[in-house]
Design an enzyme around this catalytic site. Structure first.
Site, PDB file in Angstrom:
ATOM      1  N   SER A  35       0.827  -1.206   0.000  1.00  0.00           N
ATOM      2  CA  SER A  35       0.000   0.000   0.000  1.00  0.00           C
ATOM      3  C   SER A  35       0.858   1.251   0.000  1.00  0.00           C
ATOM      4  CB  SER A  35      -0.894   0.001   1.250  1.00  0.00           C
ATOM      5  OG  SER A  35      -1.519   1.254   1.444  1.00  0.00           O
ATOM      6  N   TYR A  79      -0.998   0.095  10.045  1.00  0.00           N
ATOM      7  CA  TYR A  79      -1.250  -0.612   8.785  1.00  0.00           C
ATOM      8  C   TYR A  79      -0.053  -0.481   7.849  1.00  0.00           C
ATOM      9  CZ  TYR A  79      -3.517  -1.540   4.239  1.00  0.00           C
ATOM     10  OH  TYR A  79      -3.839  -2.019   2.984  1.00  0.00           O
TER      11      TYR A  79
END
Length: 322
Positions: free
Chosen positions: A122, A146
């Site tokens: 990501s 994350y």
């Protein structure tokens, strides 16, 4: 017939990719998730897929999955707890995003020969301060759990590839927009909601009052094509074995750009369903991410460019039959 394992296959990207691969007769798919994933309804070759319910955090479940799916030619790792969810529940994020991925890699390491592994990373691996335009030479310094978990898994992909255990690549996804379905636990979930909800005559809350705020987005159609391409492209001579990371193609779009595209494609009246409020926690996460990327490396490998956000809106309307 290439045999491909897809984890997180019940999610939007997993279903999107499964449908795309099943549009061709040569792929055999093993779809797995913590719930039994469906075979996409619009698949042209549904008999080429099997579904397995498996908890990747459970060693016995993991062993059963790999004994059922062997031999494999490729694995696409899409499972995960999204950004806001991983920030809200650190233990769950670590368990699913990091430890489950490591467990899967350990299973893949036992295969007779290295297989192609696509890891869904990501843009959240980047944190401020950042240059105006980001490429792979910019040091990732994530500001959220994350992004940190994704970065640790990128390092594992690099080292497992360097050691010859797998033939892997970590693909840093932009925000995928427009997604169908319900809002997710991602901080960026509202970006799809800005289009999806007004088209269903529902309200969408934009969690920051800044129409100049920009996001790096990619359409589902472009992502699916690029993932299919990544299954077979030869990375030798294009990516070093210890640096198998690519920022995937996207386009920079502001909140105002998105509102303009919605109005142009679906009518000005749809804008009344957008409500602008300040959510400090979500806004902090959003502002830690990069907004413009240099995709020279991705294009040199052969990945496809995205077209425009307006086209992504039109694609969504066509796919959903709106």
């Amino acid at each position: 017939m290439p045999k491909v394992l897809i984890t997180g296959a019940a999610g939007f990207i997993g279903q999107l990719l499964a449908e795309r691969l099943l549009s061709e007769p040569q792929y055999q798919l093993i779809l797995t998730d913590v719930i039994l994933p469906p075979i996409p309804e619009r698949s042209l070759n549904p008999s080429n897929a099997i579904t397995i319910k498996a908890d990747l955090c459970d060693p016995s479940s993991l062993t059963l999955l790999f004994s059922s799916s062997a031999p494999l030619d490729a694995a696409i790792l899409l499972h995960g707890i999204m950004s806001s969810g991983a920030e809200a529940n650190f233990d769950l994020g670590m368990q699913v995003n990091l430890h489950a991925t490591l467990s899967v890699l350990e299973q893949l390491r036992q295969l007779p020969s290295p297989i192609r592994v696509l890891y869904a990373s990501s843009q959240a691996v980047y944190g401020q301060p950042l240059p105006a335009v980001i490429d792979e030479t910019v040091q990732p310094t994530p500001e959220g759990s994350y992004g940190t978990q994704k970065l640790m898994c990128e390092a594992l992909i690099n080292d497992y590839t360097r050691r010859g255990f797998i033939d892997g690549v970590a693909l840093r996804f932009p925000t995928i927009c427009v997604r169908p379905g319900k809002p997710t636990a991602a901080a960026s979930s509202f970006l799809s909601g800005m289009i999806r909800e007004p088209l269903s005559r529902k309200e969408c809350v934009i969690p920051l009052k800044d129409r100049h705020f920009r996001s790096w987005l990619c359409s589902p159609r472009t992502l699916a094509e690029n993932l299919v391409f990544a299954l077979s492209v030869d990375f030798q001579g294009k990516l070093p074995l210890h640096k198998r990371v690519v920022n995937m193609p996207g386009i920079g779009v502001s909140v105002q750009d998105m509102m303009d595209s919605l109005a142009k494609v679906a009518g000005e009246e749809k804008l009344k369903f957008l409500k602008e409020e300040t959510d400090p926690v979500t806004e902090r996460i959003l502002r830690s991410w990069g907004t413009e990327f240099d995709n020279t490396l991705a294009y040199s490998v052969g990945f496809k460019k995205d077209v425009s956000f307006e086209q992504a809106v039109r694609d969504y309307i066509e796919n959903e039959g709106i």
